[in-house]
Design a protein around this motif. Structure first.
Motif, PDB file in Angstrom:
ATOM      1  N   UNK A 147       1.675  13.209  -8.478  1.00 31.16           N
ATOM      2  CA  UNK A 147       0.842  13.913  -9.460  1.00 31.16           C
ATOM      3  C   UNK A 147       1.492  15.257  -9.814  1.00 31.16           C
ATOM      4  N   UNK A 148       1.932  15.953  -8.810  1.00 28.06           N
ATOM      5  CA  UNK A 148       2.512  17.284  -9.040  1.00 28.06           C
ATOM      6  C   UNK A 148       3.782  17.197  -9.894  1.00 28.06           C
ATOM      7  N   UNK A 149       4.623  16.184  -9.599  1.00 29.51           N
ATOM      8  CA  UNK A 149       5.907  16.081 -10.304  1.00 29.51           C
ATOM      9  C   UNK A 149       5.883  15.055 -11.450  1.00 29.51           C
ATOM     10  N   UNK A 150       4.700  14.567 -11.797  1.00 32.96           N
ATOM     11  CA  UNK A 150       4.540  13.636 -12.924  1.00 32.96           C
ATOM     12  C   UNK A 150       5.365  12.366 -12.766  1.00 32.96           C
ATOM     13  N   UNK A 151       5.310  11.795 -11.575  1.00 33.71           N
ATOM     14  CA  UNK A 151       5.897  10.472 -11.365  1.00 33.71           C
ATOM     15  C   UNK A 151       4.756   9.458 -11.422  1.00 33.71           C
ATOM     16  N   UNK A 152       5.099   8.210 -11.700  1.00 30.70           N
ATOM     17  CA  UNK A 152       4.074   7.190 -11.888  1.00 30.70           C
ATOM     18  C   UNK A 152       4.222   6.115 -10.805  1.00 30.70           C
ATOM     19  N   UNK A 153       3.361   6.191  -9.786  1.00 25.83           N
ATOM     20  CA  UNK A 153       3.417   5.178  -8.713  1.00 25.83           C
ATOM     21  C   UNK A 153       2.677   3.933  -9.191  1.00 25.83           C
ATOM     22  N   UNK A 154       3.410   2.833  -9.325  1.00 26.62           N
ATOM     23  CA  UNK A 154       2.730   1.640  -9.862  1.00 26.62           C
ATOM     24  C   UNK A 154       2.430   0.594  -8.780  1.00 26.62           C
ATOM     25  N   UNK A 155       2.879   0.842  -7.566  1.00 22.06           N
ATOM     26  CA  UNK A 155       2.559  -0.113  -6.496  1.00 22.06           C
ATOM     27  C   UNK A 155       3.094   0.363  -5.168  1.00 22.06           C
ATOM     28  N   UNK A 156       2.651  -0.318  -4.105  1.00 17.81           N
ATOM     29  CA  UNK A 156       3.140   0.011  -2.757  1.00 17.81           C
ATOM     30  C   UNK A 156       3.623  -1.262  -2.080  1.00 17.81           C
ATOM     31  N   UNK A 157       4.597  -1.087  -1.185  1.00 19.30           N
ATOM     32  CA  UNK A 157       5.132  -2.229  -0.438  1.00 19.30           C
ATOM     33  C   UNK A 157       4.071  -2.750   0.540  1.00 19.30           C
ATOM     34  N   UNK A 158       3.287  -1.835   1.098  1.00 18.24           N
ATOM     35  CA  UNK A 158       2.148  -2.256   1.924  1.00 18.24           C
ATOM     36  C   UNK A 158       1.046  -2.758   0.980  1.00 18.24           C
ATOM     37  N   UNK A 159       0.423  -3.887   1.302  1.00 20.53           N
ATOM     38  CA  UNK A 159      -0.679  -4.358   0.448  1.00 20.53           C
ATOM     39  C   UNK A 159      -1.840  -3.354   0.419  1.00 20.53           C
ATOM     40  N   UNK A 160      -2.095  -2.703   1.562  1.00 22.88           N
ATOM     41  CA  UNK A 160      -3.100  -1.635   1.674  1.00 22.88           C
ATOM     42  C   UNK A 160      -2.561  -0.647   2.684  1.00 22.88           C
TER      43      UNK A 160
END
Ligand SMILES: [Zn+2]
Length: 305
Positions: free
Chosen positions: A210-223
């Motif tokens: 959020x601070x650096x304006x990156x866009x996280x679209x998913x994680x390797x861990x399911x949760x």
């Protein structure tokens, strides 16, 4: 000979008790929080961190030595939001130190006042194994939250040690000035990559993103807290390919096998990202965390055509 030995012992004890009385003993769950307390407290405090920066902060081995540290602590600083739920509550009980119990003056929950993301909107359940039930506990990865934490630490130290108030306030002023200057540097380095789509191993980075304006679209861990599964890995590979994701950030304490496999299949670059002070010896203080990760991210992006 015997007298000398006794005298030496007395002198050592006297010296130890003088210095111990002079310093506030601060125990922090994370090296990041200990680093901030060191920066603000300087010579007036003695800090100890329970989790090392290269360990998963959710799953810390409770060593017997921790109980001794807690039993003597004047202040305990925690990240809160249940980050320490797996190991800290029994240690606090066993320390028999009323000063540092939740709600006591010697207990500081560093999350208070910080920008906390992913707060639950529904009734919280841990049934799915999610280790972030009350919102994201990795909030110190936003340097502005670091500023909030530093202010809270300065205020708490002043409350516990009023004689040091001027020192704590001066250290806070110096820290904030340095942080502000560093933030300009980091933002200048990261701004060309604003909007870059990334995948992370664990949900450690929403505040950083959020601070650096990156866009996280998913994680390797399911949760959060649930290891990668073949079906989820396949979904992430498809997502990375479809969305042209450029980077996968992996904390140093996770097995890189799955992220490397995903990287091989998709061409996304795998970057080791250090959430905490002490992740590697070069990351010595809170500001170093950002210096290191920002440089690593920029180098990885520049290396990619
Ligand atoms: Zn987590």
């Amino acid at each position: 000979m015997r007298i000398t030995r006794v005298l030496c012992a007395v002198l050592i004890l006297a010296g130890a008790s003088t210095s111990a009385q002079a310093k506030l003993r601060v125990v922090a769950s994370l090296q990041d929080l200990a680093s901030i307390a060191d920066t603000i407290g300087g010579d007036r405090v003695e800090t100890f961190a329970l989790a090392r920066g290269y360990q998963d902060p959710h799953f810390v081995d409770a060593k017997p030595s921790f109980i001794l540290k807690l039993s003597r602590a004047d202040l305990l600083i925690v990240a809160g939001l249940e980050l320490e739920i797996g190991y800290l509550p029994p240690l606090i009980d066993q320390s028999r130190n009323e000063k540092i119990h939740p709600g006591s003056p010697g207990y500081l929950d560093a999350s208070i006042g910080c920008d906390i993301l992913q707060r639950p909107t529904q009734v919280v359940t841990r049934a799915m194994g999610d280790v972030h039930p009350y919102g994201n506990p990795h909030y110190w990865t936003d340097p502005e939250n670091g500023r909030v934490i530093a202010r809270a630490v300065a205020s708490k130290l002043s409350e516990l040690d009023p004689a040091g108030k001027a020192t704590y306030e001066a250290s806070l002023g110096a820290f904030e000035a340095k942080l502000t200057a560093k933030e300009k540097e980091w933002q200048a380095m990261m701004s060309p990559f604003s909007g870059t789509k990334i995948v992370t191993f664990h949900e450690s980075w929403p505040n950083f993103a959020k601070y650096f304006h990156l866009d996280i679209i998913g994680t390797v861990e399911p949760k959060p807290g649930i290891p990668p599964s073949p079906s989820h890995t396949l979904e992430i590979i498809n997502l990375i390919t479809a969305e042209k994701v450029r980077a996968i950030l992996v904390e140093p304490y996770f097995d890189a096998k799955t992220p490397n496999y995903i990287g091989d299949k998709t061409g996304a670059v795998v970057i080791t990202f250090y959430p905490s002070v002490g992740g590697i010896p070069e990351i010595k203080d809170y500001l170093d965390v950002f210096d290191h990760n920002v440089s690593a991210f920029v180098s990885a992006m520049r290396g990619k055509k």
